[in-house]
Design a protein around this motif. Structure first.
Motif, PDB file in Angstrom:
ATOM      1  N   HIS A   1      -1.992 -21.995   7.000  1.00 42.01           N
ATOM      2  CA  HIS A   1      -1.387 -21.213   8.306  1.00 42.01           C
ATOM      3  C   HIS A   1      -1.707 -22.908   9.877  1.00 42.01           C
ATOM      4  O   HIS A   1      -0.533 -22.485  10.437  1.00 42.01           O
ATOM      5  N   ARG A   2      -2.687 -23.218  10.000  1.00 41.09           N
ATOM      6  CA  ARG A   2      -2.883 -23.220  11.082  1.00 41.09           C
ATOM      7  C   ARG A   2      -1.738 -25.371  11.539  1.00 41.09           C
ATOM      8  O   ARG A   2      -1.708 -25.924  12.682  1.00 41.09           O
ATOM      9  N   MET A   3      -1.307 -25.456  10.325  1.00 44.17           N
ATOM     10  CA  MET A   3      -0.526 -26.423  10.075  1.00 44.17           C
ATOM     11  C   MET A   3       1.352 -26.305  10.424  1.00 44.17           C
ATOM     12  O   MET A   3       1.785 -26.698  10.087  1.00 44.17           O
ATOM     13  N   GLY A   4       1.364 -24.610  10.309  1.00 44.74           N
ATOM     14  CA  GLY A   4       3.164 -24.439  10.679  1.00 44.74           C
ATOM     15  C   GLY A   4       3.189 -24.943   9.337  1.00 44.74           C
ATOM     16  O   GLY A   4       4.934 -24.677   9.283  1.00 44.74           O
ATOM     17  N   GLN A   5       2.788 -23.861   7.944  1.00 39.87           N
ATOM     18  CA  GLN A   5       3.228 -23.863   6.562  1.00 39.87           C
ATOM     19  C   GLN A   5       3.685 -22.638   5.887  1.00 39.87           C
ATOM     20  O   GLN A   5       1.906 -21.977   5.387  1.00 39.87           O
ATOM     21  N   PRO A   6       3.970 -21.601   6.814  1.00 32.33           N
ATOM     22  CA  PRO A   6       3.757 -20.707   5.596  1.00 32.33           C
ATOM     23  C   PRO A   6       3.934 -20.117   4.324  1.00 32.33           C
ATOM     24  O   PRO A   6       3.252 -19.269   4.080  1.00 32.33           O
ATOM     25  N   GLU A   7       5.054 -20.662   4.199  1.00 33.70           N
ATOM     26  CA  GLU A   7       5.035 -20.522   2.273  1.00 33.70           C
ATOM     27  C   GLU A   7       3.848 -21.068   1.793  1.00 33.70           C
ATOM     28  O   GLU A   7       3.565 -20.587   0.536  1.00 33.70           O
ATOM     29  N   ARG A   8       3.363 -22.832   2.283  1.00 30.80           N
ATOM     30  CA  ARG A   8       1.983 -22.822   1.474  1.00 30.80           C
ATOM     31  C   ARG A   8       1.018 -22.579   1.458  1.00 30.80           C
ATOM     32  O   ARG A   8      -0.022 -21.506   0.212  1.00 30.80           O
ATOM     33  N   ARG A   9       0.683 -21.217   2.587  1.00 30.10           N
ATOM     34  CA  ARG A   9      -0.274 -19.978   2.924  1.00 30.10           C
ATOM     35  C   ARG A   9      -0.058 -19.283   1.976  1.00 30.10           C
ATOM     36  O   ARG A   9      -0.673 -18.550   1.573  1.00 30.10           O
ATOM     37  N   ASP A  10       1.844 -18.657   1.947  1.00 30.34           N
ATOM     38  CA  ASP A  10       1.347 -17.703   1.373  1.00 30.34           C
ATOM     39  C   ASP A  10       1.162 -17.632  -0.154  1.00 30.34           C
ATOM     40  O   ASP A  10       0.837 -17.271  -1.403  1.00 30.34           O
ATOM     41  N   ILE A  11       1.714 -19.206  -0.462  1.00 26.36           N
ATOM     42  CA  ILE A  11       0.955 -19.674  -1.852  1.00 26.36           C
ATOM     43  C   ILE A  11       0.037 -19.516  -2.235  1.00 26.36           C
ATOM     44  O   ILE A  11      -0.887 -18.930  -3.682  1.00 26.36           O
ATOM     45  N   TRP A  12      -0.977 -20.020  -1.429  1.00 23.87           N
ATOM     46  CA  TRP A  12      -1.977 -19.996  -1.937  1.00 23.87           C
ATOM     47  C   TRP A  12      -2.910 -18.760  -2.461  1.00 23.87           C
ATOM     48  O   TRP A  12      -3.286 -18.483  -3.077  1.00 23.87           O
ATOM     49  N   LEU A  13      -2.090 -17.265  -0.718  1.00 24.52           N
ATOM     50  CA  LEU A  13      -2.782 -16.432  -1.174  1.00 24.52           C
ATOM     51  C   LEU A  13      -2.592 -15.201  -2.691  1.00 24.52           C
ATOM     52  O   LEU A  13      -3.187 -14.950  -2.848  1.00 24.52           O
ATOM     53  N   ALA A  14      -1.701 -16.078  -2.984  1.00 24.49           N
ATOM     54  CA  ALA A  14      -0.781 -15.170  -4.276  1.00 24.49           C
ATOM     55  C   ALA A  14      -1.128 -15.668  -5.225  1.00 24.49           C
ATOM     56  O   ALA A  14      -1.405 -15.322  -6.365  1.00 24.49           O
ATOM     57  N   SER A  15      -1.636 -16.908  -5.868  1.00 24.72           N
ATOM     58  CA  SER A  15      -2.998 -17.552  -6.595  1.00 24.72           C
ATOM     59  C   SER A  15      -4.546 -16.753  -6.921  1.00 24.72           C
ATOM     60  O   SER A  15      -4.812 -16.573  -7.945  1.00 24.72           O
ATOM     61  N   ILE A  16      -4.638 -15.762  -5.125  1.00 24.26           N
ATOM     62  CA  ILE A  16      -5.892 -15.226  -5.711  1.00 24.26           C
ATOM     63  C   ILE A  16      -5.555 -13.429  -5.820  1.00 24.26           C
ATOM     64  O   ILE A  16      -6.499 -12.431  -5.318  1.00 24.26           O
ATOM     65  N   GLU A  17      -4.260 -12.987  -6.346  1.00 21.11           N
ATOM     66  CA  GLU A  17      -4.366 -11.435  -5.699  1.00 21.11           C
ATOM     67  C   GLU A  17      -4.572 -10.850  -7.184  1.00 21.11           C
ATOM     68  O   GLU A  17      -5.006  -9.463  -6.633  1.00 21.11           O
ATOM     69  N   ASP A  18      -5.005 -11.187  -7.729  1.00 21.88           N
ATOM     70  CA  ASP A  18      -5.687 -10.862  -9.181  1.00 21.88           C
ATOM     71  C   ASP A  18      -6.850 -10.512  -9.108  1.00 21.88           C
ATOM     72  O   ASP A  18      -8.215 -11.009 -10.037  1.00 21.88           O
ATOM     73  N   ASN A  19      -7.618 -11.365  -8.194  1.00 21.15           N
ATOM     74  CA  ASN A  19      -8.884 -11.746  -8.109  1.00 21.15           C
ATOM     75  C   ASN A  19      -9.793 -10.825  -7.067  1.00 21.15           C
ATOM     76  O   ASN A  19      -9.675 -10.424  -6.081  1.00 21.15           O
ATOM     77  N   GLU A  20     -10.141  -9.787  -8.243  1.00 20.66           N
ATOM     78  CA  GLU A  20     -10.769  -8.694  -7.523  1.00 20.66           C
ATOM     79  C   GLU A  20     -11.636  -8.473  -6.830  1.00 20.66           C
ATOM     80  O   GLU A  20     -11.973  -7.902  -5.322  1.00 20.66           O
ATOM     81  N   PRO A  21     -12.757  -9.653  -7.230  1.00 18.00           N
ATOM     82  CA  PRO A  21     -14.498  -9.861  -6.305  1.00 18.00           C
ATOM     83  C   PRO A  21     -13.410 -10.074  -4.605  1.00 18.00           C
ATOM     84  O   PRO A  21     -14.799 -10.110  -4.003  1.00 18.00           O
ATOM     85  N   LEU A  22     -12.487 -10.910  -4.917  1.00 20.56           N
ATOM     86  CA  LEU A  22     -11.980 -11.744  -3.560  1.00 20.56           C
ATOM     87  C   LEU A  22     -11.012 -10.955  -2.461  1.00 20.56           C
ATOM     88  O   LEU A  22     -10.116 -11.019  -2.018  1.00 20.56           O
ATOM     89  N   LYS A  23     -11.090  -9.623  -2.871  1.00 31.62           N
ATOM     90  CA  LYS A  23     -10.224  -8.957  -2.376  1.00 31.62           C
ATOM     91  C   LYS A  23     -10.578  -8.321  -1.082  1.00 31.62           C
ATOM     92  O   LYS A  23      -9.591  -9.182  -0.662  1.00 31.62           O
ATOM     93  N   THR A  24     -10.820  -8.054  -1.063  1.00 28.70           N
ATOM     94  CA  THR A  24     -11.531  -8.048   1.145  1.00 28.70           C
ATOM     95  C   THR A  24     -11.295  -8.973   1.370  1.00 28.70           C
ATOM     96  O   THR A  24     -11.051  -9.213   2.176  1.00 28.70           O
ATOM     97  N   ALA A  25     -12.036 -10.310   1.165  1.00 31.54           N
ATOM     98  CA  ALA A  25     -11.293 -11.519   1.525  1.00 31.54           C
ATOM     99  C   ALA A  25      -9.960 -12.397   1.862  1.00 31.54           C
ATOM    100  O   ALA A  25      -9.895 -12.479   2.821  1.00 31.54           O
ATOM    101  N   ARG A  26      -9.647 -11.860   0.608  1.00 32.52           N
ATOM    102  CA  ARG A  26      -7.894 -11.682   0.486  1.00 32.52           C
ATOM    103  C   ARG A  26      -7.337 -11.403   1.771  1.00 32.52           C
ATOM    104  O   ARG A  26      -6.104 -11.899   2.948  1.00 32.52           O
ATOM    105  N   LEU A  27      -7.623 -10.090   1.706  1.00 31.12           N
ATOM    106  CA  LEU A  27      -6.986  -9.137   2.441  1.00 31.12           C
ATOM    107  C   LEU A  27      -7.332  -9.668   3.848  1.00 31.12           C
ATOM    108  O   LEU A  27      -6.546  -9.868   5.476  1.00 31.12           O
ATOM    109  N   ILE A  28      -8.775  -9.543   4.810  1.00 30.91           N
ATOM    110  CA  ILE A  28      -9.624 -10.483   5.523  1.00 30.91           C
ATOM    111  C   ILE A  28      -8.069 -11.176   6.250  1.00 30.91           C
ATOM    112  O   ILE A  28      -7.896 -11.301   7.570  1.00 30.91           O
TER     113      ILE A  28
END
Length: 398
Positions: free
Chosen positions: A129-156
């Motif tokens: 995100h800081r490098m202005g790459q929203p596509e890569r940012r969204d790929i990173w976040l999508a990789s942990i969508e099924d990780n329930e313990p990290l749900k709050t951290a991902r959403l924040i």
């Protein structure tokens, strides 16, 4: 010292065994027809001891050999964990240093270990995100969508980055998902406040400001400014009619109604819809609590009808305020305007000329000249009226 004690004990045992073996006359006969073997007891004991040692070595070697694959697997796993943990630490360090490219590369190495994937994905998303790459940012976040313990951290993290990117609608979706999960901590509320502010969702902004104020989580100046922005957005909405603006004002807490900026916006909204009585009441209550010159223009706009008791009351209020602020140009202009409307020509001229002499802003000068021109027209002094119209035009050009 302990080593020497053990050495002495070992020598003592050796001496004891040598003495016992020297005076031991026993023997052992091994009979296996047609063979017979005679052995001394001492030699037989030594053979048993050697056989035990050999058997122990063989069994130990077999067990070590059996465990070798597991040890190799454990060694490789430990090596991967060490490499991944080191990469995770490097990614955090690079992120805090502002080296976002290195941070994302290190996060990629750290993500090779499943246990570190979640945290590495959050770091990688922030770095991208800081490098202005929203596509890569969204790929990173999508990789942990099924990780329930990290749900709050991902959403924040998602909410923080979307707010920073001014994508208010997507940020509000993350806010709704956070609310559904029951997350209510201070940082989440602050991010939700920013998202709703960007989306111009002013009722929710007011609610969040009140909630954060209860936890002392907002600076008083920021809290005041956010309330002002929210009320400005609500009261300046052109879709309101007279009835709906009255209902909206009824929802404003009493402590907010007397704040000068909010009172000014409220009075302007009522004036715009022809509710001048309500506008006058708002301004008068606010000025009674706190003097603020910004309220005087809307108070002039709320002037009552000629010869009405309300207009006389307005003149009385202005004369009372003049005793506290005798050199205030806006106040003199307001009082002169009311006197002009009441056709108190001399009094009106005196206060308008005072406003003109004390005025500093071009707007006040322009309005004072205009009122004086209209006054001189009313009392049939066209030359003076023309001069003030000319001065008003010149002030307009400034």
């Amino acid at each position: 010292m302990r080593f020497f004690l053990r050495l002495v004990a070992l020598f003592a045992v050796a001496i004891g065994l040598a003495v016992v073996a020297r005076y031991n006359p026993g023997n052992v006969v091994l009979f296996f027809p047609p063979y017979r073997i005679d052995l001394s007891l001492n030699f037989f004991v030594v053979l048993l001891l050697i056989l035990f040692i050999l058997l122990y070595v063989v069994i130990r070697a077999i067990r070590v050999t059996q465990k070798l694959p597991a040890r190799v697997i454990g060694y490789r796993r430990h090596k991967r964990e060490t490499t991944s943990n080191n990469a995770l630490r490097d990614s955090l360090k690079s992120l805090f240093e502002g080296r976002f490219g290195q941070a994302e590369k290190a996060a990629t190495r750290a993500a090779e270990l499943p246990d570190n994937l979640g945290v590495a994905a959050l770091i990688g998303a922030r770095a991208a995100h800081r490098m202005g790459q929203p596509e890569r940012r969204d790929i990173w976040l999508a990789s942990i969508e099924d990780n329930e313990p990290l749900k709050t951290a991902r959403l924040i993290t998602t909410l923080d980055l979307l707010v920073d990117e001014h994508k208010s609608q997507a940020a509000l979706e993350a806010v709704n998902e956070l609310n559904a999960s029951g997350t209510r901590h201070i940082h989440a509320l602050r991010l939700a406040l920013k998202a709703n502010q960007q989306a111009k969702n002013w009722p929710e902004v007011l609610r969040l400001v009140r909630t954060l104020n209860k936890h002392d989580a907002l600076h008083p100046a920021l809290s005041t400014r956010l309330r002002e922005l929210a009320y400005d957005g609500l009261l300046s909405d052109d879709s309101h009619d007279a009835e709906s603006i009255a209902r909206l004002w009824a929802t404003v807490p009493n402590e907010d109604r007397i704040k000068p900026f909010i009172a000014m916006r409220g009075a302007s909204a009522f004036n715009k819809r022809g509710l001048h009585d309500e506008a006058r009441a708002i301004v008068e209550k606010s000025l009674a609590a706190e003097w603020d010159v910004r309220l005087l223009p809307v108070y002039r706009d709320a002037a009552a009808a000629e010869a009405s008791p309300e207009l006389l009351a307005q003149i009385e209020h202005c004369e009372h305020w003049m005793a506290k602020a005798p050199n205030n140009a806006e106040l003199a202009l307001t009082l002169g305007t009311f006197c002009f409307k009441q056709k108190l020509w001399g009094k009106a001229q005196r206060h308008l000329e005072q406003a003109l002499s004390d005025a500093e802003s071009p707007g006040t000068v322009r309005e004072a000249h205009l009122k004086l021109a209209q006054l001189h027209e009313a009392i049939e002094q066209p030359e003076l009226a023309a001069e003030h119209y000319r001065q008003c035009a010149l002030a307009t050009m400034l």
